[in-house]
Motif scaffolding. Sequence first.
Motif, PDB file in Angstrom:
ATOM      1  N   VAL A  69      40.551  29.193  39.704  1.00  0.00           N
ATOM      2  CA  VAL A  69      41.926  29.991  39.188  1.00  0.00           C
ATOM      3  C   VAL A  69      41.820  29.312  37.700  1.00  0.00           C
ATOM      4  O   VAL A  69      42.117  30.471  36.749  1.00  0.00           O
ATOM      5  CB  VAL A  69      42.999  29.740  39.755  1.00  0.00           C
ATOM      6  CG1 VAL A  69      44.296  30.243  38.952  1.00  0.00           C
ATOM      7  CG2 VAL A  69      43.120  30.532  40.959  1.00  0.00           C
ATOM      8  N   LEU A  70      41.467  28.242  37.432  1.00  0.00           N
ATOM      9  CA  LEU A  70      41.693  27.458  36.088  1.00  0.00           C
ATOM     10  C   LEU A  70      40.646  28.140  35.302  1.00  0.00           C
ATOM     11  O   LEU A  70      40.761  28.416  34.284  1.00  0.00           O
ATOM     12  CB  LEU A  70      41.468  25.964  36.015  1.00  0.00           C
ATOM     13  CG  LEU A  70      41.041  25.335  34.902  1.00  0.00           C
ATOM     14  CD1 LEU A  70      42.469  25.349  34.004  1.00  0.00           C
ATOM     15  CD2 LEU A  70      40.725  23.877  34.903  1.00  0.00           C
ATOM     16  N   VAL A  71      39.553  28.562  35.632  1.00  0.00           N
ATOM     17  CA  VAL A  71      38.282  29.011  34.978  1.00  0.00           C
ATOM     18  C   VAL A  71      38.702  30.686  34.729  1.00  0.00           C
ATOM     19  O   VAL A  71      38.537  31.193  33.743  1.00  0.00           O
ATOM     20  CB  VAL A  71      36.925  28.882  35.738  1.00  0.00           C
ATOM     21  CG1 VAL A  71      35.682  29.739  34.953  1.00  0.00           C
ATOM     22  CG2 VAL A  71      36.604  27.549  35.648  1.00  0.00           C
ATOM     23  N   VAL A  72      39.144  31.039  35.850  1.00  0.00           N
ATOM     24  CA  VAL A  72      39.551  32.536  35.456  1.00  0.00           C
ATOM     25  C   VAL A  72      40.605  32.585  34.488  1.00  0.00           C
ATOM     26  O   VAL A  72      40.406  33.471  33.389  1.00  0.00           O
ATOM     27  CB  VAL A  72      40.066  33.217  36.908  1.00  0.00           C
ATOM     28  CG1 VAL A  72      40.831  34.711  36.596  1.00  0.00           C
ATOM     29  CG2 VAL A  72      39.185  33.403  37.819  1.00  0.00           C
ATOM     30  N   GLN A  73      41.643  31.794  34.353  1.00  0.00           N
ATOM     31  CA  GLN A  73      42.571  31.837  33.460  1.00  0.00           C
ATOM     32  C   GLN A  73      42.090  31.326  32.134  1.00  0.00           C
ATOM     33  O   GLN A  73      42.676  31.726  31.044  1.00  0.00           O
ATOM     34  CB  GLN A  73      43.823  31.006  33.652  1.00  0.00           C
ATOM     35  CG  GLN A  73      44.767  31.567  34.983  1.00  0.00           C
ATOM     36  CD  GLN A  73      45.272  32.997  34.762  1.00  0.00           C
ATOM     37  OE1 GLN A  73      45.755  33.116  33.697  1.00  0.00           O
ATOM     38  NE2 GLN A  73      45.218  33.738  35.651  1.00  0.00           N
ATOM     39  N   PRO A 128      27.733  37.488  31.987  1.00  0.00           N
ATOM     40  CA  PRO A 128      26.965  36.208  32.519  1.00  0.00           C
ATOM     41  C   PRO A 128      27.925  35.019  32.140  1.00  0.00           C
ATOM     42  O   PRO A 128      27.548  34.074  33.114  1.00  0.00           O
ATOM     43  CB  PRO A 128      25.695  36.316  31.892  1.00  0.00           C
ATOM     44  CG  PRO A 128      25.268  37.910  31.638  1.00  0.00           C
ATOM     45  CD  PRO A 128      26.907  38.301  31.514  1.00  0.00           C
ATOM     46  N   PRO A 129      28.348  34.774  30.954  1.00  0.00           N
ATOM     47  CA  PRO A 129      29.098  33.406  30.868  1.00  0.00           C
ATOM     48  C   PRO A 129      30.112  33.005  31.923  1.00  0.00           C
ATOM     49  O   PRO A 129      30.267  31.981  32.403  1.00  0.00           O
ATOM     50  CB  PRO A 129      29.589  33.472  29.621  1.00  0.00           C
ATOM     51  CG  PRO A 129      28.919  34.679  28.800  1.00  0.00           C
ATOM     52  CD  PRO A 129      28.508  35.474  29.965  1.00  0.00           C
ATOM     53  N   PHE A 130      30.942  34.114  32.379  1.00  0.00           N
ATOM     54  CA  PHE A 130      31.866  33.723  33.391  1.00  0.00           C
ATOM     55  C   PHE A 130      31.017  33.451  34.698  1.00  0.00           C
ATOM     56  O   PHE A 130      31.598  32.604  35.388  1.00  0.00           O
ATOM     57  CB  PHE A 130      32.645  35.222  33.696  1.00  0.00           C
ATOM     58  CG  PHE A 130      33.844  35.030  34.711  1.00  0.00           C
ATOM     59  CD1 PHE A 130      34.891  34.087  34.296  1.00  0.00           C
ATOM     60  CD2 PHE A 130      33.863  35.613  35.876  1.00  0.00           C
ATOM     61  CE1 PHE A 130      35.878  34.159  35.443  1.00  0.00           C
ATOM     62  CE2 PHE A 130      34.764  35.214  36.882  1.00  0.00           C
ATOM     63  CZ  PHE A 130      35.735  34.470  36.530  1.00  0.00           C
ATOM     64  N   LEU A 131      30.128  34.217  34.973  1.00  0.00           N
ATOM     65  CA  LEU A 131      29.385  34.040  36.342  1.00  0.00           C
ATOM     66  C   LEU A 131      28.865  32.487  36.430  1.00  0.00           C
ATOM     67  O   LEU A 131      28.726  31.844  37.260  1.00  0.00           O
ATOM     68  CB  LEU A 131      28.347  35.040  36.496  1.00  0.00           C
ATOM     69  CG  LEU A 131      27.528  34.986  37.588  1.00  0.00           C
ATOM     70  CD1 LEU A 131      28.269  34.853  38.952  1.00  0.00           C
ATOM     71  CD2 LEU A 131      26.474  36.035  37.750  1.00  0.00           C
ATOM     72  N   VAL A 132      28.071  32.185  35.065  1.00  0.00           N
ATOM     73  CA  VAL A 132      27.730  30.994  35.067  1.00  0.00           C
ATOM     74  C   VAL A 132      28.633  29.890  35.255  1.00  0.00           C
ATOM     75  O   VAL A 132      28.323  28.747  35.982  1.00  0.00           O
ATOM     76  CB  VAL A 132      26.940  30.785  33.580  1.00  0.00           C
ATOM     77  CG1 VAL A 132      26.625  29.210  33.420  1.00  0.00           C
ATOM     78  CG2 VAL A 132      25.424  31.454  33.868  1.00  0.00           C
ATOM     79  N   ALA A 133      29.824  30.174  34.547  1.00  0.00           N
ATOM     80  CA  ALA A 133      30.889  29.134  34.757  1.00  0.00           C
ATOM     81  C   ALA A 133      31.403  28.913  35.975  1.00  0.00           C
ATOM     82  O   ALA A 133      31.482  27.698  36.872  1.00  0.00           O
ATOM     83  CB  ALA A 133      32.230  29.245  33.997  1.00  0.00           C
ATOM     84  N   GLN A 134      31.461  30.038  36.850  1.00  0.00           N
ATOM     85  CA  GLN A 134      31.920  29.886  38.265  1.00  0.00           C
ATOM     86  C   GLN A 134      30.914  29.465  39.123  1.00  0.00           C
ATOM     87  O   GLN A 134      31.243  28.726  40.265  1.00  0.00           O
ATOM     88  CB  GLN A 134      32.448  31.246  38.664  1.00  0.00           C
ATOM     89  CG  GLN A 134      33.631  31.786  38.095  1.00  0.00           C
ATOM     90  CD  GLN A 134      34.931  30.991  38.161  1.00  0.00           C
ATOM     91  OE1 GLN A 134      35.030  29.932  38.882  1.00  0.00           O
ATOM     92  NE2 GLN A 134      36.291  31.569  38.211  1.00  0.00           N
ATOM     93  N   VAL A 135      29.764  29.593  38.878  1.00  0.00           N
ATOM     94  CA  VAL A 135      28.638  29.376  39.724  1.00  0.00           C
ATOM     95  C   VAL A 135      28.539  27.678  39.431  1.00  0.00           C
ATOM     96  O   VAL A 135      28.242  26.974  40.445  1.00  0.00           O
ATOM     97  CB  VAL A 135      27.122  29.865  39.414  1.00  0.00           C
ATOM     98  CG1 VAL A 135      26.086  28.961  39.983  1.00  0.00           C
ATOM     99  CG2 VAL A 135      27.256  31.443  39.814  1.00  0.00           C
TER     100      VAL A 135
END
Length: 154
Positions: free
Chosen positions: A110-114, A132-139
């Motif tokens: 949730v921190l990454v989402v926010q 991709p940047p969001f996906l990379v961060a969550q992965v």
Amino acid sequence: MPSILGAYTAVHVTISLFAILIGVPAILQMLRGELKSSAIFGFFLLTALTSLTGFGFPASSITPAHVFGVLTLALLATAYFSKSRATTKRVWRRVYLMSAIASQYLNTFVLVVQAFLKIGILHALAPTQSEPPFLVAQVLVLALFSLPVGVPSP
């Protein structure tokens, strides 16, 4: 003068950040086989408060945030329940660790989402959170929480 919702949001975010920060030493202590410490107590308390305060935001229907909150509270309850049994049974130590780590992961997710919603440079990189940047961060966050861990011996 800040609005009540703005002040409430600030309190919720502060609790959330402290829960994540204290979760790091707490999880490390749990991995070493410790069951009681001020960090572990703080982690349980602040992580529960994060979820509970999350329910105080106005919403006209059930949102993913509500689902994450319920799931986090269920994981914390499981960890707390298994904690007292973790001193005698290896399976309960595993349940304790996995449920505590999973609740820390959900808060970090949730921190990454926010962060991608609220921080300008991150939002510019992934405005719809499907880039991709969001996906990379969550992965990367998932990989960090998926590292193999052993269960401490009694």
